[in-house]
Design a protein around this motif. Structure first.
Motif, mmCIF file in Angstrom:
data_model
loop_
_atom_site.group_PDB
_atom_site.id
_atom_site.type_symbol
_atom_site.label_atom_id
_atom_site.label_comp_id
_atom_site.label_asym_id
_atom_site.label_seq_id
_atom_site.Cartn_x
_atom_site.Cartn_y
_atom_site.Cartn_z
ATOM 1 N N ARG A 70 43.219 32.265 37.746
ATOM 2 C CA ARG A 70 42.150 32.932 38.490
ATOM 3 C C ARG A 70 42.489 34.408 38.663
ATOM 4 N NH1 ARG A 70 42.808 28.118 42.651
ATOM 5 N NH2 ARG A 70 44.690 29.378 42.927
ATOM 6 N N ASP A 71 41.466 35.263 38.615
ATOM 7 C CA ASP A 71 41.687 36.695 38.785
ATOM 8 C C ASP A 71 42.213 37.009 40.182
ATOM 9 O OD1 ASP A 71 40.805 37.800 36.245
ATOM 10 O OD2 ASP A 71 38.829 37.048 36.788
ATOM 11 N N CYS A 72 43.250 37.838 40.233
ATOM 12 C CA CYS A 72 43.853 38.212 41.510
ATOM 13 C C CYS A 72 43.062 39.359 42.151
ATOM 14 C CB CYS A 72 45.292 38.682 41.299
ATOM 15 S SG CYS A 72 46.425 37.399 40.726
ATOM 16 N N PRO A 73 42.970 39.378 43.465
ATOM 17 C CA PRO A 73 42.347 40.522 44.143
ATOM 18 C C PRO A 73 43.233 41.755 44.031
ATOM 19 C CG PRO A 73 43.267 39.007 45.757
ATOM 20 C CD PRO A 73 43.394 38.326 44.427
ATOM 21 N N ASP A 74 42.662 42.933 44.316
ATOM 22 C CA ASP A 74 43.426 44.180 44.275
ATOM 23 C C ASP A 74 44.690 44.049 45.107
ATOM 24 O OD1 ASP A 74 41.425 45.273 42.739
ATOM 25 O OD2 ASP A 74 40.445 46.307 44.406
ATOM 26 N N GLN A 92 47.310 42.152 44.648
ATOM 27 C CA GLN A 92 48.061 40.888 44.540
ATOM 28 C C GLN A 92 48.705 40.792 43.164
ATOM 29 O OE1 GLN A 92 46.170 37.156 45.821
ATOM 30 N NE2 GLN A 92 46.987 36.170 43.980
ATOM 31 N N ARG A 139 50.359 44.387 39.305
ATOM 32 C CA ARG A 139 49.318 44.482 40.330
ATOM 33 C C ARG A 139 48.529 45.752 40.072
ATOM 34 N NH1 ARG A 139 50.813 48.225 44.306
ATOM 35 N NH2 ARG A 139 53.032 48.745 44.322
ATOM 36 N N ALA A 149 42.410 49.488 43.664
ATOM 37 C CA ALA A 149 40.956 49.507 43.483
ATOM 38 C C ALA A 149 40.518 50.566 42.475
ATOM 39 C CB ALA A 149 40.273 49.761 44.829
#
Length: 496
Positions: free
Chosen positions: A332-336, A338, A377, A380
């Motif tokens: 799954r795509d990681c959030p900014d 992570q 990582r 944004a």
């Protein structure tokens, strides 16, 4: 059909008398017209020696312009060039020769060292000088032209199969990020069996009509003299971080004499923020980036001291032709912010590993993303940071620990020249960190002093539980620390 068939052929028509290449060891110089003619003559020599479409040409030699000529000639006739790491042992080199299964072997004195029969580069150069150039003909830039063998830090080296289209994208990507123009001059110290030496520092200037200045190896004093030489007018220098560190600590360093550099570009290994800012403090921009043998140039920082300082340690942003994702263990795509594994897609990405179908299949997801094996990582704004190699991460008491984070936190320790952190088995925590360090000359560094340096910077579970002092760290030919070798050494010293 006639016409320029590659970037050298094009530049030979656009600016035939412009300087294209200099061999610093011999002093020989090539204009674009001369370089194009030698590539065409080399293509003729290879064909007359029976080299055909898909055949491999192995080289074992120190840097020289002849290797660039040979590679470009291979591309023109559909052969595949495979440069080998001359720093390997004879047994390792012979195993790679067997793997490549070449039609022709060429090289310098390194052939004698490993008792390998082949054509000397001096003899090849004489044949090129006597040969009629092979007529230009368009060719498929999607067919393989290069096999680069990986460093083999975690096992037997794998041959990365690359096409001219793949290599074009490194030329384009680095050219954009690095402000490369027809006036650029690249000093090449990095070995030409590695992506830095053969691709990243060769293809961008040749694409734009600049010059390559080929050195037979890295010597800090000599390199500094060349970077400072107004007659050479070096604009770009690419190296791995430990080479940059050797330059910065050398007594001959005179920062004001490096004012002609666009920047010193680094890659191939993590570059600590403290070291990058130390360069900025003396007025020299150091631009970090990220690439691999399998992908060429992927990310790069802006050539702007303010932006470098604001994000020191970042490897920068991706180019429009590169698609990237950072995913967790479930894909799954990681959030900014992570960390997760970096996946890549694009025309820069290789087609597969030479004669290793299982490794090739395992390197890609079902929908075609290349698994880099790097933990990264991103913020944004699209700036990326490499956290560590996935295989180097360890779990201590249920927490993920990234050795590169600890190593970076020690980069400004006054007594440590270089270091590496390993995860070793522990009955209580599962794994714990073990620091291996090389002290600076005359320095005495204790484990307690290391902990004191780190304890206000890192969580306690990240602190190494033991320290071993060594004279040097084992490295691959491309400069990467061989952590598997270190781990075997430490485990051998540890009582059962």
């Amino acid at each position: 059909m006639s016409g320029p068939i590659d970037h050298v052929g094009l530049q030979a028509r656009l600016q035939p008398t412009r300087l294209a290449a200099v061999d610093l060891a011999s002093g020989r110089r090539w204009t674009y017209a001369e370089l194009d003619a030698d590539v065409a003559a080399c293509a003729r020599v290879l064909v007359e020696r029976g080299v055909a479409l898909g055949d491999r040409i192995v080289s074992l030699a120190r840097n020289r312009v002849d290797l660039v000529i040979l590679h470009l000639a291979c591309a023109r006739i559909g052969a595949v060039y495979a440069p080998l790491n001359w720093r390997l042992s004879p047994a390792e080199i012979l195993a790679l020769v067997e793997d490549a299964d070449p039609r022709l072997v060429v090289g310098d004195q390194e052939l004698d060292r490993v008792e390998l029969e082949g054509l000397s580069l001096d003899h090849l150069a004489a044949e090129i000088a006597a040969a009629e150039p092979l007529a230009a003909a368009p060719f498929d830039r999607g067919r393989p032209s290069l096999i680069l063998y990986t460093s083999g830090t975690s096992g037997r080296p794998k041959g990365v199969v690359l096409s001219e289209r793949n290599l074009d994208h490194t030329a384009i990507n680095f050219g954009r990020l690095g402000r490369v123009t027809h006036q650029s001059a690249f000093l090449i110290d990095a070995p030409m069996f590695h992506v830095l030496g053969l691709v990243t520092t060769v293809r961008p200037p040749l694409l734009h009509g600049g010059a390559i200045l080929v050195s037979d190896g890295f010597e800090p004093a000599r390199t500094l003299a060349r970077l400072s030489d107004p007659d050479l007018a070096v604009s770009h220098y690419f190296c791995v971080p430990q080479m940059a560190q050797a330059l910065r600590h050398h007594p001959d360093l005179a920062p004001e004499r490096l004012a002609g550099l666009t920047a010193i570009f680094t890659g191939g290994a993590p570059h600590a923020a403290a070291d990058i800012r130390a360069w900025l403090a003396i007025g020299v921009p150091v631009v970090d980036g990220f690439g691999m043998s399998e992908t060429g140039t992927v990310f790069g920082m802006p050539v702007d001291p303010a932006q470098i300082d604001a994000r020191a340690g970042s490897v920068g942003v991706a180019l429009p032709g590169v698609r990237s994702r950072i995913v967790d263990a479930a894909g799954r795509d990681c959030p900014d912010g992570q960390p997760g594994e970096l996946l890549l897609k694009g025309d820069n990405v290789f087609s597969g590993y030479w004669r290793r179908p299982d490794d090739t299949a395992g390197a890609f997801t079902a929908d075609g993303w290349f698994r880099t094996g790097d933990i990264a990582r991103a913020d944004a704004e699209g700036f990326h940071w490499l956290v560590d190699r996935k295989k180097d991460m360890f779990i201590s008491g249920g927490e993920n620990v990234y050795p590169a984070e600890i190593e970076a936190a020690l980069a400004d320790h006054p007594g440590i020249a270089e270091c590496a952190v390993l995860g070793l088995p522990d009955p209580r925590w599962g794994e714990v960190g073990h620091l291996i360090l090389v002290p600076r000359p005359g320095a005495v560094v204790s484990h307690a002093a290391v902990v004191a340096h780190l304890e206000h910077r890192l969580a306690r579970y990240k602190l190494p539980k033991a320290t071993t002092i060594v004279d040097s760290l084992p490295r691959t030919g491309s400069g990467k620390i061989q952590k598997a070798v270190l781990k075997a050494l430490i485990l051998e010293r540890t009582p059962a």
